[in-house]
Design an enzyme around this catalytic site. Structure first.
Site, PDB file in Angstrom:
ATOM      1  N   ASP A 192     -16.241 -26.772  -0.958  1.00 51.22           N
ATOM      2  CA  ASP A 192     -16.882 -27.236   0.266  1.00 51.22           C
ATOM      3  C   ASP A 192     -18.352 -27.486  -0.044  1.00 51.22           C
ATOM      4  OD1 ASP A 192     -17.369 -27.640   3.083  1.00 51.22           O
ATOM      5  OD2 ASP A 192     -18.212 -25.617   3.102  1.00 51.22           O
TER       6      ASP A 192
ATOM      7  N   ASP B 214     -16.622 -21.361   2.944  1.00 56.64           N
ATOM      8  CA  ASP B 214     -17.254 -20.250   3.655  1.00 56.64           C
ATOM      9  C   ASP B 214     -17.117 -20.318   5.161  1.00 56.64           C
ATOM     10  OD1 ASP B 214     -18.961 -22.460   4.033  1.00 56.64           O
ATOM     11  OD2 ASP B 214     -20.663 -21.129   4.395  1.00 56.64           O
TER      12      ASP B 214
ATOM     13  N   ASP C 159     -12.987 -24.303   6.772  1.00 47.11           N
ATOM     14  CA  ASP C 159     -12.386 -24.227   5.437  1.00 47.11           C
ATOM     15  C   ASP C 159     -11.105 -23.400   5.435  1.00 47.11           C
ATOM     16  OD1 ASP C 159     -14.533 -25.662   4.265  1.00 47.11           O
ATOM     17  OD2 ASP C 159     -15.736 -23.835   4.203  1.00 47.11           O
TER      18      ASP C 159
END
Length: 686
Positions: free
Chosen positions: A350, A551, A555
């Site tokens: 990410d 995080d 996600d």
């Protein structure tokens, strides 16, 4: 008592029963049925459930040696003939002694593998200084010292305030309500540099208060604290077994019956060969009685083939590996997770909060609606984002408050992860998010507006578009800083042969800029949370073993879809709960270390199997007497027991060598870059 008795000379207590044999019988009996009782109990329990284990082999082997000796003595005494000296009581006692010694060494080694948990437990002090209401400095008390009283940590409740003097460990998780200091969190997060803490900062129980006094409001106690959750994860991880353990279990399930059959076959073969005098020369080399020689070989086979080392090969390595990871701030949630991490071939990152430091700041706000000022645009966006948990939303709301603007609570708030939000601020309907989100609601950018934001996105800045009552109101520009270790860590992963991807909900220009800075060729932009999961699934469909590193809440679907989900410790609870590996700090280096450590653990497990099988491959022919006719080389049952115990100890010691694990060094061409970035904290705009 298990040592052979050679100090007594000749003479017989009874005809056919030498004194030496009688003394051995008396000394060995307590060993056989006292110390060896535990093997009988476990063997009976296993057989009663229709299974077999190493205790069955130990009970059979030692009982066979003891029973054979008793029968030999009984026959010799009954007929008054020599033969009592052929008893092998010492074989039974030596077998039990060696195995108990091996179990003692094994237990000692296992205790060492749990040192990580013991260290975590010892971090929390047993008592805390509880401050009664109103005793805080500036809250009616003098300085808070006299009012504080020592109480057991177990008596604390959420909302209590505790005082933590300099040099003391924090007793609980909570929020600083007064004072400022630096806190060393190395024992939990692995970060060596003390972290400044002031009012409003969150602290973790077990960390060390360095310089100033702190007053902390208790936020979590008991099993809800960070340390308690870490200990639970590590403890649970040591119970979850990788698939390779199932292979060992399948072998062990058929190994015991096969060993018993092989021992009987060995005994029957030697008994037949010797009774038919097909090997007449063996009588010249001792052990002239066929029954004694055949029994020795059969008993040795029964003993040396115990699969205990095979059963230890995986769990000991997993215990040590998860402990080493915990010491470095990396929590593996099971042995199966270690195995999955060792096979990873692609890592998907990410962007925000993972590759970037998530220290977003507003650098510009451009109002496009006639009559709308910059302050009004920020006030509108700040109010809409005041209920958001996303880093971008928090940054916009914090900037609006810092500018002294009025931030109102939004109504009818609805957020769509990865896209934006809709709400009502005052009398206005507000949209906030990316192009696709506004496009869904019939709002689009003009060519002039696209020309205005395109250069900013090309520089890596994040653009948040705002619409009021269906009209495009303006754009808020934010900048983030790339984590200083990101380039070096990704370079390390490339050297490990891992394919790298960046998957972000941000616009393509921003993501491309970031990918170019990090040297990553593969990236996707403008993807929703479900889109990230679909990308992970697409990589899995072409044969990749995928790790997802993220995080945030957005996600979580991708973390669940991936073969290995890795959550950054500073992320949301949802991401941490969904992930298989949790990095207690936000350092990306933990990703490379986690994969490298997992590979080291699996290599050690395979080496342990080599040790376990190696002893059997070498020992079984010796125990069965294959080399005895030609070379008079054999392995007595007592030494077979020692070899079996030594194989278990060798496997445990092999696993303990993982405690000497050293993480991979950063690529040399990136180390200087990393050091410079860390020292200057030079900001790379993303």
């Amino acid at each position: 008592m298990a040592l052979p008795v050679d100090t007594f000379g000749g003479g017989e207590a009874l005809p056919g029963l030498p004194w030496r044999t009688l003394l051995l019988w008396l000394l060995v009996t307590p060993v056989q049925f006292g110390f060896g009782c535990q093997f009988y109990r476990r063997a009976f329990r296993a057989l009663s459930h229709g299974s077999s284990n190493m205790d069955v082999l130990v009970a059979l082997g030692s009982s066979a040696a003891y029973g054979y000796s008793v029968v030999t003595v009984a026959v010799a005494v009954s007929y008054g003939e020599e033969g009592g000296g052929q008893a092998c009581f010492e074989t039974a006692s030596m077998l039990i002694t060696f195995i108990l010694l091996g179990k003692y060494l094994e237990a000692s080694a296992k205790r060492k593998t749990s040192e990580a948990l013991s260290k975590l437990v010892s971090l929390v002090p047993p008592t805390a200084l509880l401050c009664p209401p109103g005793s805080l400095p500036g809250a009616g008390g003098d300085d808070g010292d006299e009012a504080a009283r020592s109480v057991p940590v177990a008596d604390l409740r959420t909302g209590d305030v505790v005082q933590v003097p300099p040099g003391a460990q924090l007793p609980v998780d909570g929020e600083v309500v007064h004072g400022s200091s630096e806190v060393n969190e190395h024992m939990v997060t692995g970060e060596p540099v003390p972290v400044p803490k002031a009012e409003g900062a969150q602290v973790i129980g077990g960390t060390l208060n360095c310089s100033g006094a702190l007053w902390v409001r208790v936020g979590a106690v008991g099993n809800e604290t960070v340390l308690a959750k870490i200990m639970k994860v590590v403890s649970d991880a040591q119970m979850r077994r990788p698939d390779v353990q199932a292979f060992a279990d399948r072998i062990s399930s058929v190994f015991v019956p096969a060993v018993v059959a092989l021992a009987l076959l060995t005994w029957a073969s030697w008994a037949a060969l010797l009774s038919l005098e097909l090997l007449p020369d063996l009588s010249m080399h001792g052990w002239h009685r066929a029954s004694s020689l055949a029994f020795m070989f059969g008993c040795a086979v029964l003993v040396i083939a115990c699969p205990c080392a095979m059963g230890l090969a995986t769990p000991t390595a997993v215990m040590v590996g998860t402990g080493v990871g915990a010491e470095r701030g990396i929590l593996f949630k099971g042995g199966d997770v270690l195995e999955a991490a060792s096979r990873v071939t692609a890592v998907v990152f990410d962007k925000t909060g993972t590759l970037t430091s998530c220290k977003l700041r507003v650098v510009d706000a451009a109002p496009w609606l006639p009559g709308l000022t910059r302050a009004q645009l920020l006030e509108l966006a700040g109010s809409a984002e005041s209920a958001s948990e996303h880093p971008i939303g928090k940054a916009i709301a914090a900037h609006a408050r810092a500018q002294g603007l009025r931030v109102a609570a939004p109504e009818c708030y609805r957020a769509c992860a990865g896209y934006g939000l809709t709400c009502r601020v005052g009398a206005s309907e507000v949209l906030l998010g990316n192009r696709e989100w506004l496009g869904r609601h019939g709002v689009s950018l003009s060519a002039a507006q696209e020309a205005q934001v395109a250069p900013l996105e090309a520089e890596g800045k994040t653009i948040v578009l705002a619409a009021r009552d269906g009209q495009l109101a303006g754009a808020v520009t934010l900048a983030d800083t790339l984590k200083p270790e990101a380039a070096a860590v990704l370079s390390q992963l490339r050297e490990m042969g891992v394919q790298l991807w960046i998957c972000s909900g941000d616009n393509e220009r921003t993501v491309r800029h970031l990918a170019q800075q990090l040297g990553v060729a593969n990236f996707t932009a403008c993807v929703s949370p479900s889109g990230k999961a679909e990308k992970v699934a697409a990589l899995q469909a072409v044969g990749e073993v995928v790790a997802m590193v993220g995080d945030g809440i957005n996600d979580a679907p991708a973390l669940a879809q991936a073969d290995l989900g890795v959550a950054i410790g500073g992320g949301t609870d949802v991401a941490i709960e969904t992930a298989d590996v949790v990095l207690l700090n936000s350092d990306l280096g933990g990703v490379a270390v986690a994969l490298h450590l997992a590979r080291a653990v699996m290599r050690r497990i395979r080496l342990n199997f080599v040790w376990a099988f190696g002893y059997n491959i070498v020992g079984l022919p010796l125990a069965a007497g294959l080399f005895y006719p030609a070379y008079q080389i054999h392995l007595p049952p007592m030494f077979a027991g020692a070899a079996m115990a030594l194989s278990s100890v060798s496997v445990v010691c092999s696993s303990l060598l993982l405690r000497c694990y050293r993480p991979p060094k950063l690529p040399r061409h990136c180390a200087a870059q990393l050091d410079g970035a860390a020292s200057t904290r030079a900001s790379v705009e993303v």
